[in-house]
Design a protein around this motif. Structure first.
Motif, PDB file in Angstrom:
ATOM      1  N   VAL A   1       2.884  -4.954   2.349  1.00 51.29           N
ATOM      2  CA  VAL A   1       2.991  -4.798   0.863  1.00 51.29           C
ATOM      3  C   VAL A   1       1.758  -4.585   0.202  1.00 51.29           C
ATOM      4  O   VAL A   1       0.801  -5.050   0.474  1.00 51.29           O
ATOM      5  CB  VAL A   1       3.725  -6.216   0.425  1.00 51.29           C
ATOM      6  CG1 VAL A   1       2.718  -7.204   0.590  1.00 51.29           C
ATOM      7  CG2 VAL A   1       3.796  -6.055  -1.131  1.00 51.29           C
ATOM      8  N   PRO A   2       1.770  -3.382  -0.445  1.00 51.82           N
ATOM      9  CA  PRO A   2       0.527  -3.233  -1.346  1.00 51.82           C
ATOM     10  C   PRO A   2       0.106  -4.152  -2.280  1.00 51.82           C
ATOM     11  O   PRO A   2       0.847  -4.752  -2.983  1.00 51.82           O
ATOM     12  CB  PRO A   2       0.777  -1.735  -1.808  1.00 51.82           C
ATOM     13  CG  PRO A   2       2.183  -1.603  -1.839  1.00 51.82           C
ATOM     14  CD  PRO A   2       2.793  -2.408  -0.875  1.00 51.82           C
ATOM     15  N   GLU A   3      -1.179  -4.043  -2.648  1.00 48.06           N
ATOM     16  CA  GLU A   3      -1.600  -5.194  -3.512  1.00 48.06           C
ATOM     17  C   GLU A   3      -0.969  -5.008  -5.046  1.00 48.06           C
ATOM     18  O   GLU A   3      -0.703  -5.879  -5.783  1.00 48.06           O
ATOM     19  CB  GLU A   3      -3.169  -5.063  -3.780  1.00 48.06           C
ATOM     20  CG  GLU A   3      -3.794  -5.455  -2.603  1.00 48.06           C
ATOM     21  CD  GLU A   3      -5.233  -5.196  -2.484  1.00 48.06           C
ATOM     22  OE1 GLU A   3      -5.928  -5.888  -2.076  1.00 48.06           O
ATOM     23  OE2 GLU A   3      -5.722  -4.099  -3.061  1.00 48.06           O
ATOM     24  N   GLY A   4      -0.635  -3.752  -5.437  1.00 51.02           N
ATOM     25  CA  GLY A   4      -0.068  -3.502  -6.600  1.00 51.02           C
ATOM     26  C   GLY A   4       1.468  -3.779  -6.808  1.00 51.02           C
ATOM     27  O   GLY A   4       1.764  -3.697  -7.723  1.00 51.02           O
ATOM     28  N   PHE A   5       1.827  -4.251  -5.590  1.00 51.55           N
ATOM     29  CA  PHE A   5       3.429  -4.656  -5.708  1.00 51.55           C
ATOM     30  C   PHE A   5       3.518  -6.178  -5.528  1.00 51.55           C
ATOM     31  O   PHE A   5       4.550  -6.813  -5.326  1.00 51.55           O
ATOM     32  CB  PHE A   5       4.142  -3.828  -4.532  1.00 51.55           C
ATOM     33  CG  PHE A   5       5.568  -3.914  -4.847  1.00 51.55           C
ATOM     34  CD1 PHE A   5       5.966  -3.448  -6.066  1.00 51.55           C
ATOM     35  CD2 PHE A   5       6.502  -4.524  -4.011  1.00 51.55           C
ATOM     36  CE1 PHE A   5       7.451  -3.177  -6.383  1.00 51.55           C
ATOM     37  CE2 PHE A   5       7.977  -4.147  -4.460  1.00 51.55           C
ATOM     38  CZ  PHE A   5       8.419  -3.894  -5.345  1.00 51.55           C
TER      39      PHE A   5
END
Length: 368
Positions: A170-174
């Motif tokens: 999971v990317p930090e933005g999500f």
């Protein structure tokens, strides 16, 4: 500015790129029906940076929802941010008596959605929700074929998709989407958009039985440019969703399943509508099963032939969104494009709530 041109106060346009940048801004830049007159972001400097980046000269910039809501040069407040922020940004606009567009889901949960819809009705404002799969040319064609009777009585339908989210990383933005309470997950977003498209074409569903699973309660955290961080994060939102039911209109069987991440065979969306006289097949390649964004091909199969149906091309994410904005202005209604109000959003929220209830109780649930 033309007298009939509506003035937009846009919340969520980022100079670094955002959904508003991809879907709403290109439409507003090419239409004469609307004009962006104000921007609001988490800080005034961020709003100013967006105005400069996209050459939106003369727009007002704000850092709080009450200010943009009270701007006399704003007719419609458009909210295009992460789901958990919707309620707090939408409510001031409603209280100010402004018309409001909000992305889907309307709110984190059914209770908040009901409150916003009730307030909108009390204030007598117009509303629109970002369920733009209804404007997808392939979805419109499917509805046209079903309504025409060409495939006869609908016996059943099966839809399978990959939601693009909640794979092993999971990317930090999500990160905001990992708690189930955020209301921004596989069920509410890709599955929710797909369900709305299904119901738009075939009608609503009754006697829902659902299974929801969180196969990966722990994910590897990566940066927004996909580099590993060496950290792990917890997730309570579900990452595999399956639902069956019966069409209210005619009793056809409904079977919809959404899986996480992307397919391994470049085939992220497959929808079959089986009738007594024919079958519709909608297929999507590796774009994730987000039918509100990607455009599936569509075929009509009968006992005698298989025909590739010709539809308009949705060139980019702004196509479906733009047609929804057109419809709100009364343009394109003769071509099948439609207004999608918060009444529709509330029905879909109730449907999703029924799915949650069924998964928890093991019983069939209804929402109408």
């Amino acid at each position: 500015m033309a007298e009939s041109q509506k003035r937009i106060g846009l919340i969520g346009l980022s100079a670094k790129g955002s959904w508003a940048t991809k879907a709403h801004l290109p439409y507003f830049q090419r239409t004469d029906l609307y004009k962006i007159t104000a921007l609001q972001n988490s800080s005034k400097s961020s709003a100013e940076a967006a105005a400069k980046e996209y050459k939106l000269d003369g727009v007002a910039t704000y850092d709080d929802p009450s200010s943009i809501a009270s701007d006399p040069n704003v007719d419609i407040v458009a909210v295009s941010v992460n789901v958990p922020q919707h309620y707090d940004l939408v409510r001031p606009a409603l209280e100010a008596g402004k018309d409001v567009f909000c992305e889907w889901p309307l709110a984190r949960n059914l209770s908040d959605a009901e409150e916003l819809v009730k307030l909108a009705k009390a204030k007598g404002v117009r509303t629109s929700v970002g369920l733009q799969a209804r404007q997808n040319p392939s979805i419109l064609k499917a509805k046209e074929i079903v309504d025409s009777g060409k495939i006869g009585k609908v016996l059943g339908t099966t839809m399978y998709g990959h939601g693009g989210i909640f794979g092993p990383t999971v990317p930090e933005g999500f990160l905001y989407a990992l708690p189930i309470e955020a209301g921004a997950n596989l069920l509410t977003i890709p599955f929710g958009h797909a369900l709305d498209a299904l119901c738009y074409v075939l009608g609503e569903v009754k006697d829902i039985a659902a299974t929801l699973v969180n196969h990966r309660p722990e994910l590897e955290l990566i940066t927004n440019d996909f580099k590993p961080t060496g950290k792990k994060v917890s997730k309570t939102a579900h990452d595999y969703v399956s639902m069956t039911g019966i069409l209210v209109n005619g009793g056809g069987i409904v079977d919809v399943t959404y899986a996480p991440a992307f397919s391994r065979d470049n085939h992220d969306f497959h929808w079959v509508i089986n009738g007594t006289e024919g079958t519709l097949i909608l297929d999507g390649a590796k774009m994730g099963g987000h039918v509100q964004i990607m455009q599936p091909t569509i075929k009509l199969a009968t006992d005698d032939s298989v025909e590739d149906l010709v539809v308009d091309k949705a060139a980019d994410p702004s196509f479906n969104v733009g047609k929804a904005w057109d419809a709100w202005a009364g343009v394109g209604l003769d071509k099948g494009y439609t207004e999608t109000t918060w009444d529709v959003a509330l029905i879909r929220h109730k449907m999703i709530d029924a799915i949650y209830r069924s998964a928890e109780s093991g019983k069939r649930e209804n929402y109408l």
